[in-house]
Design a protein around this motif. Structure first.
Motif, PDB file in Angstrom:
ATOM      1  N   PRO A 250       0.849  -1.190   0.000  1.00 37.94           N
ATOM      2  CA  PRO A 250       0.000   0.000   0.000  1.00 37.94           C
ATOM      3  C   PRO A 250       0.882   1.238   0.000  1.00 37.94           C
ATOM      4  O   PRO A 250       1.871   1.292   0.745  1.00 37.94           O
ATOM      5  CB  PRO A 250      -0.775  -0.112   1.324  1.00 37.94           C
ATOM      6  CG  PRO A 250      -0.651  -1.528   1.745  1.00 37.94           C
ATOM      7  CD  PRO A 250       0.645  -2.033   1.183  1.00 37.94           C
ATOM      8  N   HIS A 251       0.568   2.210  -0.818  1.00 34.25           N
ATOM      9  CA  HIS A 251       1.338   3.454  -0.799  1.00 34.25           C
ATOM     10  C   HIS A 251       0.476   4.581  -1.350  1.00 34.25           C
ATOM     11  O   HIS A 251      -0.526   4.348  -2.011  1.00 34.25           O
ATOM     12  CB  HIS A 251       2.652   3.315  -1.570  1.00 34.25           C
ATOM     13  CG  HIS A 251       2.505   3.053  -3.038  1.00 34.25           C
ATOM     14  ND1 HIS A 251       2.009   1.867  -3.543  1.00 34.25           N
ATOM     15  CD2 HIS A 251       2.787   3.833  -4.111  1.00 34.25           C
ATOM     16  CE1 HIS A 251       2.003   1.920  -4.872  1.00 34.25           C
ATOM     17  NE2 HIS A 251       2.466   3.098  -5.248  1.00 34.25           N
ATOM     18  N   ALA A 252       0.904   5.784  -1.039  1.00 27.85           N
ATOM     19  CA  ALA A 252       0.092   6.941  -1.406  1.00 27.85           C
ATOM     20  C   ALA A 252       0.985   8.168  -1.532  1.00 27.85           C
ATOM     21  O   ALA A 252       2.155   8.139  -1.135  1.00 27.85           O
ATOM     22  CB  ALA A 252      -0.981   7.178  -0.343  1.00 27.85           C
ATOM     23  N   GLY A 253       0.423   9.221  -2.078  1.00 27.08           N
ATOM     24  CA  GLY A 253       1.178  10.454  -2.232  1.00 27.08           C
ATOM     25  C   GLY A 253       0.285  11.541  -2.763  1.00 27.08           C
ATOM     26  O   GLY A 253      -0.898  11.326  -3.022  1.00 27.08           O
ATOM     27  N   PHE A 254       0.864  12.714  -2.905  1.00 23.53           N
ATOM     28  CA  PHE A 254       0.088  13.808  -3.484  1.00 23.53           C
ATOM     29  C   PHE A 254       1.006  14.838  -4.113  1.00 23.53           C
ATOM     30  O   PHE A 254       2.234  14.780  -3.943  1.00 23.53           O
ATOM     31  CB  PHE A 254      -0.814  14.468  -2.432  1.00 23.53           C
ATOM     32  CG  PHE A 254      -0.100  15.017  -1.217  1.00 23.53           C
ATOM     33  CD1 PHE A 254       0.530  16.246  -1.254  1.00 23.53           C
ATOM     34  CD2 PHE A 254      -0.099  14.291  -0.023  1.00 23.53           C
ATOM     35  CE1 PHE A 254       1.171  16.757  -0.133  1.00 23.53           C
ATOM     36  CE2 PHE A 254       0.538  14.801   1.113  1.00 23.53           C
ATOM     37  CZ  PHE A 254       1.170  16.031   1.055  1.00 23.53           C
ATOM     38  N   GLY A 255       0.422  15.749  -4.865  1.00 23.51           N
ATOM     39  CA  GLY A 255       1.168  16.847  -5.469  1.00 23.51           C
ATOM     40  C   GLY A 255       0.681  18.161  -4.890  1.00 23.51           C
ATOM     41  O   GLY A 255      -0.520  18.382  -4.776  1.00 23.51           O
TER      42      GLY A 255
END
Length: 506
Positions: free
Chosen positions: A470-475
């Motif tokens: 599971p992984h996530a991120g944003f700009g």
RNA sequence: UCCUCGGUAGCUCAAUGGUAGAGCAUGCGGCUGUUAACCGCAGGGUUGUAGGUUCGAGUCCUACCCGGGGAGCCA
């Protein structure tokens, strides 16, 4: 460093207060000048601040007086003088000049201390940068950049540089700048995210901080063709922990700006209270809840109240304008100047109001009839933010309006685990991101469904073949965030040399 | 790409189809504490370009060029 001009070094305007009572050397440019026959007030600008330098004819030599008397706007000067306290000055001190030296002449500097139009200023951006407002904004930009790095570094994130030249068009070529790469097509990057995911699998938590390019033909106050984006990407993060991170990032960086840039905010007439209320927790609402809010009576009433307030303001301004014009004929010259200035201000404001009154009914209708399933337009975001005094976080969007790599909501397959953070006061989206899909077969399906070339994504799919987590991120859009912090109305003023549709120079 | 507003002095803006103006900037003169200093005088114009209507066009019409901000798209 040896100083050819005197036996001691020059200091900066910023350091003046610490040298009260001492003789010092300053080096800078003449920002503006006032005075009388035997007394001149030179406002000296050195990049760190402004200070008033007083030149009295009877206490300086003939050359110094002549230089002061003839100096034009933006002449470069070396000023020697004594620092004295003067509570009338903004920095609390002024300089009583003993001698002046002219370093560089300046004839016919185009930017006067008076008003200028946007086109003129943009064409003279290389000089406009010397003015007070660009100074304040770009100093906040610097503080914001430092704060962002500090925030991530203190939390164990590795800064990475994603490539700027890319071979594959991820989201349609219409918004990409295309170029020739040894007879192959290449593009300027739109996002470093896919590369960030690869690095996150190698380093755990990473962030990119680099330029991004969009060839969209957007001529609005929110768009640049070249802008700077911060993209954190974290292994073993889900939607909620990512929302926590986005929240902490905004609270921390705005706190840093408030702590270090009060002078700049004052120059921009930005009310710090608007930023001080950016505290945890931010409201978190789902897309579905946001749609309900848009369609609600509450929103309709709020917009109706806004329209009414603007109409009342408009009527009051028209009346004031009529009264002023009546008084104009019998006024003295100084009073006429004041009336002229006021008339220009009224014109500008009534123009804004006219635009808002044209937009608001459309926005109101658009919000009322918003259909679940479509993406928010600029106006919908603006309307949503008017309900909150701090950023609002919207999550779980319809998958159809989000990118192929978004993870689906396990509880509702129509939804993507996406998040947007909308800045208050109508500023709108500053952050966009979410949890990434982890399943190889699902991603292969999505790539096919979006008609993307699978070969180009083989390396990306490897991330799911070898220890997918599971992984996530944003700009985070640096310029959009800065526009909000500075409280200004156009993103073009938040970057030294903005690149806009139809403008590539200077 | 579409919608909309605009283009008049170096800059910011005025000017019912009827003599193109003001403030600032610039130049000259006056003033020893100014904060966008103030007071006086002066110079400064192919009204974006090309056509058209009219006795007469900055103003009305057509096309084009340039700019603003909005839609779409997005940070």
């Amino acid at each position: 460093m040896a100083d050819a001009d005197a036996g001691f070094r020059h200091i900066s305007v910023q350091e003046l207060a610490a040298h009260e009572g001492q003789e010092v050397i300053l080096k800078g440019w003449l920002y503006s000048k006032r005075g009388s026959k035997h007394l001149l007030f030179l406002m000296l600008r050195d990049g760190t601040g402004l200070v008033q330098c007083v030149v009295a004819a009877d206490s300086v030599d003939v050359d110094t007086w002549r230089i002061a008397d003839e100096a034009t706007q933006e002449s470069a000067l070396v000023v020697t003088g004594k620092v004295i306290a003067d509570e009338r000055q903004t920095g609390g001190v002024e300089l009583v000049v003993s001698s002046l030296k002219l370093v560089g002449e300046s004839e016919g500097y185009p930017i006067t201390p008076k008003e200028h139009g946007v086109d003129f200023l943009m064409s003279h951006r290389h000089l406009w940068l010397r003015s007070r407002l660009p100074w304040a904004i770009l100093r906040i930009r610097n503080r914001l950049i430092v704060a962002i790095h500090t925030f991530f570094q203190e939390r164990g994130f590795l800064q990475m540089d994603a490539p700027i030249l890319t071979g594959n068009a991820v989201e349609g070529t219409s918004s990409l700048f295309e170029l020739d790469y040894f007879d192959e097509k290449a593009y300027l990057t739109q996002s470093g995210q896919l590369y960030g995911e690869a690095m996150a699998m190698a380093f755990g938590r990473i962030y990119t901080f680099g330029p991004t390019f969009r060839a969209e033909k957007s001529k609005t106050r929110r768009h640049l063709t070249e802008f700077w984006m911060i993209e954190p990407e974290m292994a073993f993060f889900d939607l909620d922990t990512t929302l926590d991170l986005a929240e902490d990032l905004l609270v921390y960086t705005i706190g840093e700006v408030l702590e270090h840039c009060s002078e700049e905010l004052t120059m921009l007439e930005r009310d710090p209270a608007r930023l001080e209320c950016v505290r945890k927790p931010f409201p978190r609402i789902s897309y579905t809840q946001a749609v309900a809010l848009l369609r609600s009576d509450e929103t309709a009433d709020m917009l109706a109240a806004r329209i009414q307030a603007l109409e009342e303001e408009n009527a009051a301004l028209s009346e004031e304008l009529a009264v002023n014009r009546n008084r104009y004929g019998q006024s003295k010259k100084s009073e006429r100047r004041r009336l002229d200035a006021r008339e220009i201000a009224i014109h500008r404001r009534t123009g804004e109001i006219a635009e808002a009154l044209q937009n608001l009914p459309v926005w109101k209708a658009s919000a009322r009839s918003f259909e679940w399933g479509s993406d928010f337009g600029g106006s919908d975001e603006t309307v949503l933010t008017w309900h909150f005094d701090r950023p609002v976080m919207v999550h779980r969007y319809p998958a159809a309006v989000k990118a192929f790599y978004m993870k689906r909501d396990p509880d509702d397959a129509r939804l993507a685990m996406a998040l947007d953070v909308l800045a208050p006061e109508g500023y709108g989206e500053v952050i966009g991101g979410g949890e990434r899909a982890t399943d190889l077969a699902f991603l292969e399906e999505q790539i096919a469904a979006h008609q993307l070339p699978k070969e180009a994504f083989e390396w990306y799919l490897d991330l799911r073949r070898f220890g997918s987590v599971p992984h996530a991120g944003f700009g985070l859009g640096l310029e959009r965030m800065l526009t909000w912090i500075a409280g200004i109305d156009h993103v073009r003023e938040t970057i030294p040399f903005p690149r806009l549709m139809g403008r590539i120079a200077p």
